[in-house]
Design a protein around this motif. Structure first.
Motif, short mmCIF file in Angstrom:
data_model
loop_
_atom_site.label_atom_id
_atom_site.label_comp_id
_atom_site.label_asym_id
_atom_site.label_seq_id
_atom_site.Cartn_x
_atom_site.Cartn_y
_atom_site.Cartn_z
N ARG A 135 -11.12 26.27 -13.66
CA ARG A 135 -10.49 27.53 -13.27
C ARG A 135 -11.03 28.08 -11.97
O ARG A 135 -10.33 28.78 -11.23
N HIS A 136 -12.27 27.77 -11.67
CA HIS A 136 -12.88 28.30 -10.46
C HIS A 136 -12.94 27.27 -9.33
O HIS A 136 -13.61 27.48 -8.32
N GLY A 137 -12.22 26.17 -9.52
CA GLY A 137 -12.10 25.19 -8.45
C GLY A 137 -13.37 24.39 -8.16
O GLY A 137 -13.57 23.93 -7.03
N LEU A 138 -14.19 24.19 -9.18
CA LEU A 138 -15.46 23.48 -8.97
C LEU A 138 -15.35 21.98 -9.26
O LEU A 138 -16.29 21.23 -8.95
N ILE A 139 -14.25 21.55 -9.86
CA ILE A 139 -14.03 20.13 -10.09
C ILE A 139 -12.61 19.76 -9.64
O ILE A 139 -11.74 20.62 -9.55
N ARG A 140 -12.43 18.50 -9.36
CA ARG A 140 -11.11 18.02 -8.92
C ARG A 140 -10.12 18.10 -10.08
O ARG A 140 -10.49 18.04 -11.25
N THR A 141 -8.86 18.22 -9.73
CA THR A 141 -7.81 18.29 -10.75
C THR A 141 -6.85 17.12 -10.66
O THR A 141 -5.85 17.08 -11.37
N ASP A 142 -7.16 16.16 -9.78
CA ASP A 142 -6.23 15.05 -9.56
C ASP A 142 -6.71 13.75 -10.21
O ASP A 142 -6.20 12.67 -9.89
#
Length: 227
Positions: A135-142
């Motif tokens: 949610r806070h953009g600390l890990i990749r989502t792809d």
């Protein structure tokens, strides 16, 4: 500290020492009582079985690990970044042979304790923490099966620690290697902003505090509900 808590720690200190020396299968309640300098019946006032006693020991070791991670989070919110949180946990485990055994699931040492909910790497509500990271953009989502992949990589550093490949590499260098692997593979190329780090750190800290409070209540309860 109440007498009940002091006696609990005294018994668990003895149990931890004997566990590391002889392994779960060989340690008896009688051994623990003798090492703690108390009667066997006193041990049974706290726990009905050997399994319950050692589950309490693992719970206490889990508290120690989570407290150490929480202190780092409070000192620096950037510690919430996956590569830093994971490598910090690794360093903490390397410094404590019993915690290391919990995380690696050491069969020889733990025996049937490997099936305890307090053994293994899922000690701090991992699902919730991964959700916070996302949610806070600390890990990749792809990446597919991201949590599986991250666990596989980080677990490898624990399992390879006592092998020829790790010889001559100090603990800090090992942790740095883990951090680099996780950072390069699973985190976005750009560093998250300060607000995102602060918000994520606060959420993870709240989870840690809740787990610590829950474990301590279970561990030091003297009302018979967890004894």
């Amino acid at each position: 500290m109440r007498d009940h808590e002091r006696r609990t720690d005294r018994i668990l200190d003895a149990a931890g020492e004997l566990l590391l020396r002889f392994g779960y299968r060989k340690v008896t309640i009688e051994d623990i009582a003798r090492r703690a300098g108390i009667g066997k019946g006193t041990v049974y006032l706290h726990w009905r079985t050997k399994q319950e006693l050692f589950d309490a020991l693992l719970r206490r070791q889990s508290i120690a690990l989570i407290v150490a991670l929480l202190e780092r989070l409070r000192a620096d919110p950037a510690e919430v970044m996956p590569h830093r949180m994971s490598s910090s946990g690794f360093l903490i485990c390397l410094d404590d042979p019993l915690v290391m055994a919990l995380v690696t699931g050491d069969a020889e040492l733990l025996g049937q304790l490997r099936d305890s909910p307090h053994a293994g790497q899922d000690l701090i509500a991992a699902d919730q923490i991964h959700d916070i990271w996302a949610r806070h953009g600390l890990i990749r989502t792809d990446m597919p099966n991201l949590r599986y992949a991250m666990t596989a990589v980080s677990t490898g550093f624990y399992l390879i620690d006592d092998t020829p490949e790790s010889a001559g590499i100090d603990a800090r260098a090992k942790a740095d290697s883990m951090a680099h692997a996780l950072r390069a593979t699973f985190e976005p190329a750009t560093r998250p902003n300060t607000d995102a780090l602060a918000a994520a750190a606060a959420e993870v800290a709240a989870i840690c505090e809740d787990v610590i409070d829950s474990y301590r209540k279970q561990l030091y309860s003297d009302d018979g509900e967890d004894e």
